[in-house]
Design an enzyme around this catalytic site. Structure first.
Site, PDB file in Angstrom:
ATOM      1  N   CYS A 186      -4.523   2.457  -4.261  1.00 38.81           N
ATOM      2  CA  CYS A 186      -3.662   2.632  -3.379  1.00 38.81           C
ATOM      3  C   CYS A 186      -2.205   1.609  -3.478  1.00 38.81           C
ATOM      4  O   CYS A 186      -1.702   2.295  -2.214  1.00 38.81           O
ATOM      5  CB  CYS A 186      -3.471   3.661  -1.612  1.00 38.81           C
ATOM      6  SG  CYS A 186      -4.905   4.525  -1.517  1.00 38.81           S
ATOM      7  N   ASP A 192       3.143  -5.099   8.012  1.00 38.56           N
ATOM      8  CA  ASP A 192       1.849  -4.325   7.642  1.00 38.56           C
ATOM      9  C   ASP A 192       0.165  -5.527   7.672  1.00 38.56           C
ATOM     10  O   ASP A 192       0.649  -5.534   7.273  1.00 38.56           O
ATOM     11  CB  ASP A 192       1.378  -3.014   6.751  1.00 38.56           C
ATOM     12  CG  ASP A 192       0.794  -2.220   5.964  1.00 38.56           C
ATOM     13  OD1 ASP A 192      -1.041  -2.837   7.008  1.00 38.56           O
ATOM     14  OD2 ASP A 192       0.076  -2.002   5.023  1.00 38.56           O
ATOM     15  N   LYS A 214     -10.569  -0.742  10.414  1.00 39.51           N
ATOM     16  CA  LYS A 214     -10.853  -1.632   9.754  1.00 39.51           C
ATOM     17  C   LYS A 214     -11.047  -3.052  10.902  1.00 39.51           C
ATOM     18  O   LYS A 214     -11.470  -3.990  10.229  1.00 39.51           O
ATOM     19  CB  LYS A 214      -9.486  -1.948   8.843  1.00 39.51           C
ATOM     20  CG  LYS A 214      -8.672  -0.675   8.317  1.00 39.51           C
ATOM     21  CD  LYS A 214      -8.139  -1.622   6.789  1.00 39.51           C
ATOM     22  CE  LYS A 214      -6.976   0.076   6.595  1.00 39.51           C
ATOM     23  NZ  LYS A 214      -7.686   0.763   5.018  1.00 39.51           N
ATOM     24  N   HIS A 262       1.382  -1.282   0.293  1.00 37.85           N
ATOM     25  CA  HIS A 262      -0.092   0.326   0.293  1.00 37.85           C
ATOM     26  C   HIS A 262       1.107   1.320   0.253  1.00 37.85           C
ATOM     27  O   HIS A 262       2.097   0.910   0.068  1.00 37.85           O
ATOM     28  CB  HIS A 262      -1.054  -0.031   1.351  1.00 37.85           C
ATOM     29  CG  HIS A 262      -1.893   0.927   1.661  1.00 37.85           C
ATOM     30  ND1 HIS A 262      -1.738   2.132   1.178  1.00 37.85           N
ATOM     31  CD2 HIS A 262      -3.095   0.939   1.153  1.00 37.85           C
ATOM     32  CE1 HIS A 262      -3.012   3.033   2.385  1.00 37.85           C
ATOM     33  NE2 HIS A 262      -3.263   1.959   1.446  1.00 37.85           N
ATOM     34  N   GLN A 290      -4.884  -5.455   7.375  1.00 37.54           N
ATOM     35  CA  GLN A 290      -5.478  -6.051   6.094  1.00 37.54           C
ATOM     36  C   GLN A 290      -5.706  -8.187   6.598  1.00 37.54           C
ATOM     37  O   GLN A 290      -6.477  -8.477   6.487  1.00 37.54           O
ATOM     38  CB  GLN A 290      -5.468  -6.053   4.558  1.00 37.54           C
ATOM     39  CG  GLN A 290      -5.489  -4.942   3.897  1.00 37.54           C
ATOM     40  CD  GLN A 290      -6.729  -4.651   4.443  1.00 37.54           C
ATOM     41  OE1 GLN A 290      -7.955  -5.545   4.294  1.00 37.54           O
ATOM     42  NE2 GLN A 290      -7.243  -2.889   3.721  1.00 37.54           N
TER      43      GLN A 290
END
Lengths: 157, 422
Positions: free
Chosen positions: B371, B206, B232, B129, B209
């Protein structure tokens, strides 16, 4: 099918997006500009042949959605051969059609152009799509009025 | 697999999300398939936020009065909730930030000032991202540093076999996504962490997600840094988490200066507080951090990761089968394992037009570059449509999506009568 969608994607728009007019690049343009919408990646490249006070020829290319592509196709069809003063008038009218608080009356625009411009009238109901329709016109404006050739971005208009 | 018990639970849980029972302006039911952008909020989260603001609101860490002590206690309890959620060794390793983006910037700027040397290299991946690209580019321009993105397999997963070639004596960090926001493919992070440990290279994960779909334990997956965003994970916007393994929090300098991050300020010399306070200058997102803890309890205790994994796998397979049935549809990045995300395009329909079309059916998907511009470049497309699912989505919603996609094909490819012009 919702009628809102039918009025957004009128047949003129679908037709021009599927069979764009004036697609490509002029080999020796007097003016050119690149337009870019960083939010969606729409991209329009314009090349123009301006002769004295009129647009003699114009081509566009780029990757974009149906509304942007149709807008570029209709725009190039309308402005080809037009004096720059009339181009400016169409630019103002189109911009007002999509963004002015009150949609403008088109009394000062020649009737033969009105249908083409008004086909984009429903775009104003889709705020996220307004820039798709206006990008080619902003790019044209930049090609004619800006001496430097930084890409036009919808995010600093 | 018999999905019936899973479906029953999904329908029950769905009732926890008031926003999902709204009608779309078109009059159709709202179908929310943009969960990777932000998740909807369960009633417990909404009510906890309201209750905190109504009865417990105060600034923290500096009041001797009742409310301030109460708010301070709740904020630090929230930190402990996150600590246990991630399996962190101590609350000192948990830093509240505005979101994952701020988290990566905090780490990048800290490493720039205390760790990187000019000429050092960072290994990333093509899936990143922009939030895990641009903060490093800012640092890389200054020092300079070299950024080396790992390539993808043809199925859109990070190609781990390229790691040995990407390693150099100057490799100083691997900063990588756990699950791709653009494609849904899951990075073989266990292999990458093992490789990194063997070469004594720190890893930043990261987890934005991934943590919404799978439990992460930083003892089993010993990364040095991990970031995720609260919104999220069914929590509020404005709060996110940096996990910073000890002793990195002692080594890195503060990100911002201000109140709450100091021990003593004089004109001559200021001494900083130990972590995590050192990294939390100013009044933080107090209410949001406290409510994030509520969201975490909801996910771990009420929903449960076992259910999330099993039910979302069912939805993911169903979505794939339904999408593959649409003529002219291309799926991007089909590798397994994966999160419940599918990126696709339909021949002859720009994703933006498809997004507007689906919206007229009450269906929210994300269209654009997500993104992920370097990923889009690697795929050779300007944009895609992205379906991202959550445990409250239902199979009939996927059926409606398929119906809408078939209608879109018909609408955008319909024969046009000859028009008057030209």
């Amino acid at each position: 099918m919702s009628s809102e969608l039918e009025s957004l994607y009128q047949e003129i728009i679908l037709e021009h997006s599927r069979y764009p007019r004036n697609y490509g690049r002029l080999p020796q343009p007097t003016h050119h500009a690149e337009g870019y919408n960083p939010l969606c990646g729409d991209q329009v490249h314009l090349t123009l042949q301006v002769d004295g006070e009129a647009i003699r020829d114009i081509r566009f290319e780029g990757q974009s959605c149906a509304i942007c592509k149709a807008s570029a196709s209709v725009m190039t069809s309308l402005v080809k051969g037009l004096p720059l003063s009339e181009v400016e008038q169409l630019y103002e009218a189109f911009h007002a059609l999509l963004t002015a608080e009150e949609p403008p009356t088109f009394s000062h625009i020649a009737p033969k152009y009105q249908d083409y411009l008004l086909a984009f009238g429903a775009v104003r109901n889709y705020p996220m799509r307004v820039k798709c329709a206006t990008l080619p016109w902003h790019t044209l404006h930049a090609a004619l009025h800006e001496s430097h050739h930084e890409p036009v971005s919808t995010e600093n208009l | 697999m018999n999905p019936t018990p899973l479906l029953e639970k999904a329908r029950q849980l769905r009732a926890d999300f008031p926003i999902l029972s709204q009608a779309h302006p078109s009059g159709r039911p709202l179908i929310y398939f943009d969960n990777a952008a932000t998740a909807q909020k369960p009633r417990v989260v909404i009510e906890r936020l309201s209750a905190f603001l109504a009865t417990q609101n105060a600034n923290i860490h500096r009041g001797v009065h009742w409310l301030s002590q109460e708010a301070t206690h709740l904020y630090e309890k929230a930190r402990e909730t996150v600590q246990h959620f991630l399996g962190a060794a101590s609350p000192e390793e948990i830093i509240f930030v505005r979101g994952a983006t701020e988290g990566i910037n905090l780490i990048a700027q800290g490493l720039r000032r205390a760790y990187f040397q000019p000429g050092d290299e960072i290994i990333l991946s093509t899936l990143e991202h922009h939030a895990n690209i641009v903060p490093w580019q800012l640092v890389a321009e200054e020092l300079p540093l070299r950024l080396k993105p790992l390539p993808l397999t043809s199925a859109g997963a990070v190609d781990v076999s390229a790691l040995p070639d990407f390693l150099s004596p100057r490799t100083r960090l691997i900063a990588i996504t756990h699950t791709s926001n653009g494609l849904g493919t899951r990075t073989p992070i266990e292999e990458i962490v093992a490789f990194a440990k063997a070469h004594d290279i720190p890893v930043l994960l990261d987890a934005c997600q991934s943590i919404v779909h799978e439990a992460i334990d930083v003892q089993k997956l010993p990364v040095d840094f991990l970031v995720f965003s609260g919104h999220k994970l069914y929590g509020p916007t404005g709060v996110g988490v940096v996990y910073m393994r000890h002793p990195w929090g002692r080594k890195l300098p503060p990100y911002q200066g201000g109140g709450d991050m100091i021990v003593r300020v004089t004109w001559e010399k200021t001494r900083y507080a130990p972590p995590p306070a050192k990294f939390e200058a100013g009044t933080p997102a107090i209410a949001e951090a406290i409510v994030l803890a509520t969201a975490i309890h909801y996910i771990t205790d009420t929903v449960g990761y076992d259910f999330i994994q099993a039910y979302e796998a069912y939805l993911t397979d169903l979505a794939e089968a339904l999408l593959r049935d649409v003529p002219g549809l291309t799926l991007y990045g089909t590798a397994r394992p994966r999160g419940p995300i599918w990126s696709f395009n339909i021949e002859g329909i720009h994703p933006h037009d498809l997004g507007t079309f689906l919206d007229s059916w009450g269906i929210a998907v994300r269209v654009g570059h997500h993104c992920n511009q370097p990923l889009m470049d690697a795929l050779g497309v300007p944009a895609t449509a992205r379906l991202s699912l959550a445990f409250y989505n239902l199979p009939e919603e996927l059926q409606t999506l398929q119906e809408a996609l078939l209608a879109a094909v018909e609408f955008f490819h319909k024969p046009l009568p000859s028009l008057r012009h030209e």
